[in-house]
Design an enzyme around this catalytic site. Structure first.
Site, mmCIF file in Angstrom:
data_model
loop_
_atom_site.group_PDB
_atom_site.id
_atom_site.type_symbol
_atom_site.label_atom_id
_atom_site.label_comp_id
_atom_site.label_asym_id
_atom_site.label_seq_id
_atom_site.Cartn_x
_atom_site.Cartn_y
_atom_site.Cartn_z
ATOM 1 N N THR A 1 28.878 35.884 47.837
ATOM 2 C CA THR A 1 29.984 36.241 46.955
ATOM 3 C C THR A 1 30.851 37.253 47.695
ATOM 4 O O THR A 1 30.710 37.434 48.901
ATOM 5 C CB THR A 1 29.432 36.720 45.588
ATOM 6 O OG1 THR A 1 30.528 36.981 44.739
ATOM 7 C CG2 THR A 1 28.548 37.944 45.697
ATOM 8 N N TYR B 1 32.598 33.543 31.484
ATOM 9 C CA TYR B 1 31.455 33.158 30.630
ATOM 10 C C TYR B 1 30.925 34.335 29.826
ATOM 11 O O TYR B 1 30.015 34.165 29.006
ATOM 12 C CB TYR B 1 30.334 32.509 31.449
ATOM 13 C CG TYR B 1 29.918 33.295 32.669
ATOM 14 C CD1 TYR B 1 29.022 34.349 32.582
ATOM 15 C CD2 TYR B 1 30.440 32.984 33.917
ATOM 16 C CE1 TYR B 1 28.651 35.064 33.690
ATOM 17 C CE2 TYR B 1 30.087 33.687 35.043
ATOM 18 C CZ TYR B 1 29.179 34.727 34.924
ATOM 19 O OH TYR B 1 28.826 35.443 36.038
ATOM 20 N N LYS C 1 33.012 35.113 51.432
ATOM 21 C CA LYS C 1 33.210 33.660 51.362
ATOM 22 C C LYS C 1 34.172 33.124 52.429
ATOM 23 O O LYS C 1 33.909 32.096 53.047
ATOM 24 C CB LYS C 1 33.722 33.264 49.972
ATOM 25 C CG LYS C 1 32.675 33.403 48.872
ATOM 26 C CD LYS C 1 33.265 32.914 47.563
ATOM 27 C CE LYS C 1 32.296 33.091 46.422
ATOM 28 N NZ LYS C 1 32.828 32.575 45.158
ATOM 29 N N ASP D 1 31.287 25.885 43.899
ATOM 30 C CA ASP D 1 32.016 26.335 42.691
ATOM 31 C C ASP D 1 32.884 25.204 42.123
ATOM 32 O O ASP D 1 32.862 24.940 40.930
ATOM 33 C CB ASP D 1 32.925 27.534 43.017
ATOM 34 C CG ASP D 1 32.141 28.836 43.133
ATOM 35 O OD1 ASP D 1 31.071 28.941 42.517
ATOM 36 O OD2 ASP D 1 32.616 29.739 43.846
ATOM 37 N N GLY E 1 45.744 31.524 37.614
ATOM 38 C CA GLY E 1 45.038 32.364 38.579
ATOM 39 C C GLY E 1 45.118 31.780 39.973
ATOM 40 O O GLY E 1 45.346 30.565 40.146
ATOM 41 N N ALA E 2 44.941 32.648 40.965
ATOM 42 C CA ALA E 2 44.984 32.194 42.357
ATOM 43 C C ALA E 2 44.010 33.006 43.214
ATOM 44 O O ALA E 2 44.256 33.259 44.385
ATOM 45 C CB ALA E 2 46.408 32.298 42.901
HETATM 46 P P1 NAP Z 1 39.712 37.190 41.938
HETATM 47 O O1 NAP Z 1 39.625 36.491 43.239
HETATM 48 O O2 NAP Z 1 39.685 38.669 41.900
HETATM 49 O O3 NAP Z 1 41.043 36.671 41.185
HETATM 50 C C1 NAP Z 1 41.448 37.246 39.976
HETATM 51 C C2 NAP Z 1 42.634 36.465 39.395
HETATM 52 O O4 NAP Z 1 42.942 37.025 38.101
HETATM 53 C C3 NAP Z 1 43.905 36.573 40.232
HETATM 54 O O5 NAP Z 1 44.613 35.359 40.153
HETATM 55 C C4 NAP Z 1 44.661 37.695 39.518
HETATM 56 O O6 NAP Z 1 46.063 37.618 39.676
HETATM 57 C C5 NAP Z 1 44.334 37.384 38.081
HETATM 58 N N1 NAP Z 1 44.526 38.554 37.215
HETATM 59 C C6 NAP Z 1 43.769 39.672 37.159
HETATM 60 N N2 NAP Z 1 44.269 40.523 36.242
HETATM 61 C C7 NAP Z 1 45.375 39.931 35.720
HETATM 62 C C8 NAP Z 1 46.338 40.305 34.743
HETATM 63 N N3 NAP Z 1 46.248 41.488 34.099
HETATM 64 N N4 NAP Z 1 47.340 39.448 34.438
HETATM 65 C C9 NAP Z 1 47.429 38.238 35.075
HETATM 66 N N5 NAP Z 1 46.553 37.833 36.025
HETATM 67 C C10 NAP Z 1 45.534 38.664 36.344
HETATM 68 O O7 NAP Z 1 38.517 36.730 40.966
HETATM 69 P P2 NAP Z 1 37.719 35.347 40.973
HETATM 70 O O8 NAP Z 1 36.503 35.500 41.792
HETATM 71 O O9 NAP Z 1 38.666 34.252 41.271
HETATM 72 O O10 NAP Z 1 37.228 35.299 39.437
HETATM 73 C C11 NAP Z 1 38.164 35.044 38.390
HETATM 74 C C12 NAP Z 1 37.400 34.834 37.078
HETATM 75 O O11 NAP Z 1 36.574 33.663 37.210
HETATM 76 C C13 NAP Z 1 36.442 35.987 36.740
HETATM 77 O O12 NAP Z 1 36.459 36.185 35.352
HETATM 78 C C14 NAP Z 1 35.082 35.470 37.177
HETATM 79 O O13 NAP Z 1 34.022 36.005 36.411
HETATM 80 C C15 NAP Z 1 35.229 33.987 36.892
HETATM 81 N N6 NAP Z 1 34.363 33.165 37.744
HETATM 82 C C16 NAP Z 1 33.515 32.321 37.111
HETATM 83 C C17 NAP Z 1 32.685 31.516 37.869
HETATM 84 C C18 NAP Z 1 31.750 30.576 37.151
HETATM 85 O O14 NAP Z 1 30.850 30.022 37.794
HETATM 86 N N7 NAP Z 1 31.949 30.362 35.888
HETATM 87 C C19 NAP Z 1 32.726 31.549 39.269
HETATM 88 C C20 NAP Z 1 33.621 32.436 39.886
HETATM 89 C C21 NAP Z 1 34.436 33.254 39.097
HETATM 90 P P3 NAP Z 1 46.783 38.338 40.956
HETATM 91 O O15 NAP Z 1 46.604 37.383 42.102
HETATM 92 O O16 NAP Z 1 48.176 38.489 40.516
HETATM 93 O O17 NAP Z 1 46.069 39.650 41.169
#
Ligand code: NAP
Length: 289
Positions: A69, A228, A73, A109, A133-134
């Site tokens: 993680t 989740y 990655k 994933d 999201g990105a």
């Molecule tokens: P990350 O790389 O930190 O990306 C976070 C994303 O959220 C970015 O696109 C960010 O936008 C956006 N964001 C954060 N705060 C925001 C706000 N106030 N308004 C609008 N956009 C906002 O995180 P990640 O690893 O991709 O994880 C994202 C989510 O997916 C988390 O909740 C995580 O728990 C979940 N997840 C779930 C699994 C699963 O197996 N279910 C696996 C991985 C992750 P910016 O680019 O503008 O900052």
């Protein structure tokens, strides 16, 4: 949970920094125990900048593989001997198998998300998907959706990051902004909506300020949240009120874990048994199977 160790027990782990919050050891050891596999799954803090040193150590110490993680990655994707197509497409590896001194990288994933989507009874092929999201999760889900034949619009607060993701497959992906009107307009023509932002996630204190885009979705559009915890976000609550099929991120989490264990063991596993064990462990129930 009973874990019986022998001198031949194979070692697995999850690496990251921070890592102590990870639920992977809980989930994986529950599945290992339920399936009677001779593996143990540990938790290893590996700081940023130490990925390559960890790889050498893991091979020397006889690890069969590991999950990764933040913040490893992307770096891992550059260090593998072989990459699976999804890991290659999104330039990120969350599962590494070590065999005969060689490193094989996978990204489970995106495939885990597709399996969860199939559980919901939704086919991605030919659909328009609106992905919010990105970040890391969005990248894997976007690559998987496009690979499965969907047309994906990646809408993100920071526009350049959405543009970056769309370089994975510019024929099937397009970037968009995160403004209210733009999201509503895009939602109108989307059959799948996926939240891969951290909005609504427990502990972040942030949530969508406006869920008007959910109201704009056509009837029957699927709504998926990668989050989740909590089990029902405000996004999912609104989607269910409007009659949309909806799922949280638990299915994706469980499927990616099963897929990783399949890569580690080199065999296909009893999905129902693995899933029941993982869910039991996450619910805090002892599982002796
Ligand atoms: P990350 O790389 O930190 O990306 C976070 C994303 O959220 C970015 O696109 C960010 O936008 C956006 N964001 C954060 N705060 C925001 C706000 N106030 N308004 C609008 N956009 C906002 O995180 P990640 O690893 O991709 O994880 C994202 C989510 O997916 C988390 O909740 C995580 O728990 C979940 N997840 C779930 C699994 C699963 O197996 N279910 C696996 C991985 C992750 P910016 O680019 O503008 O900052």
């Amino acid at each position: 949970m009973k874990v019986q160790l022998t001198n031949a027990t194979k070692k697995l782990c999850v690496i990251g920094d921070p890592i102590l919050h990870s639920r992977s050891p809980l989930i994986q050891n529950a599945m290992i125990s339920a399936l009677g596999l001779d593996y143990i799954y540990l938790c290893q803090r590996v700081p940023r900048g130490e990925t390559e040193r960890w790889l050498r150590y893991a091979d020397f110490a006889g690890y069969a593989g590991f999950n990764a993680t933040m913040p490893h990655k992307e770096t891992l994707a550059l260090l593998m001997d072989e990459l699976d197509p999804l890991a290659s497409a999104c330039g990120a590896v969350n599962t590494v198998c070590i065999k005969d001194g060689k490193y094989y990288g996978y990204n489970t994933d995106g495939a885990g998300f597709l399996r969860a989507l199939a559980d919901l009874g939704v086919e991605a092929e030919g659909k328009r998907a609106l992905l919010l999201g990105a970040g890391g999760a969005a990248k894997a889900v976007a690559a998987a959706l496009a690979g499965a034949g969907a047309y994906v619009t990646v809408a993100n607060r920071t526009a350049e990051k959405a543009v970056g993701i769309c370089e994975i497959d510019s024929a099937r992906m397009a970037p968009a902004g995160f403004g209210r009107e733009e999201l509503c307009r895009l939602a109108e023509e989307s059959g799948i909506l996926v939240n891969c932002t951290s909005l609504g996630m427990e502990g972040t204190g942030t949530d969508f300020a406006d869920l008007g885009f959910v109201d704009a979705l056509p009837a029957g559009a699927a709504v998926c949240d990668a989050v989740y915890a909590p089990a029902e976000t405000s996004l999912l609550k609104r989607a269910r009120e409007k009659g949309h099929p909806a799922m949280n991120g638990m299915g994706m989490l469980l499927h990616q874990a099963v897929l990783a264990l399949e890569h580690f063991t080199g065999r296909s596993l009893d999905l129902e048994k693995a899933r029941a064990a993982a869910e039991g462990a996450l619910d805090g129930k002892e599982n002796d199977r």
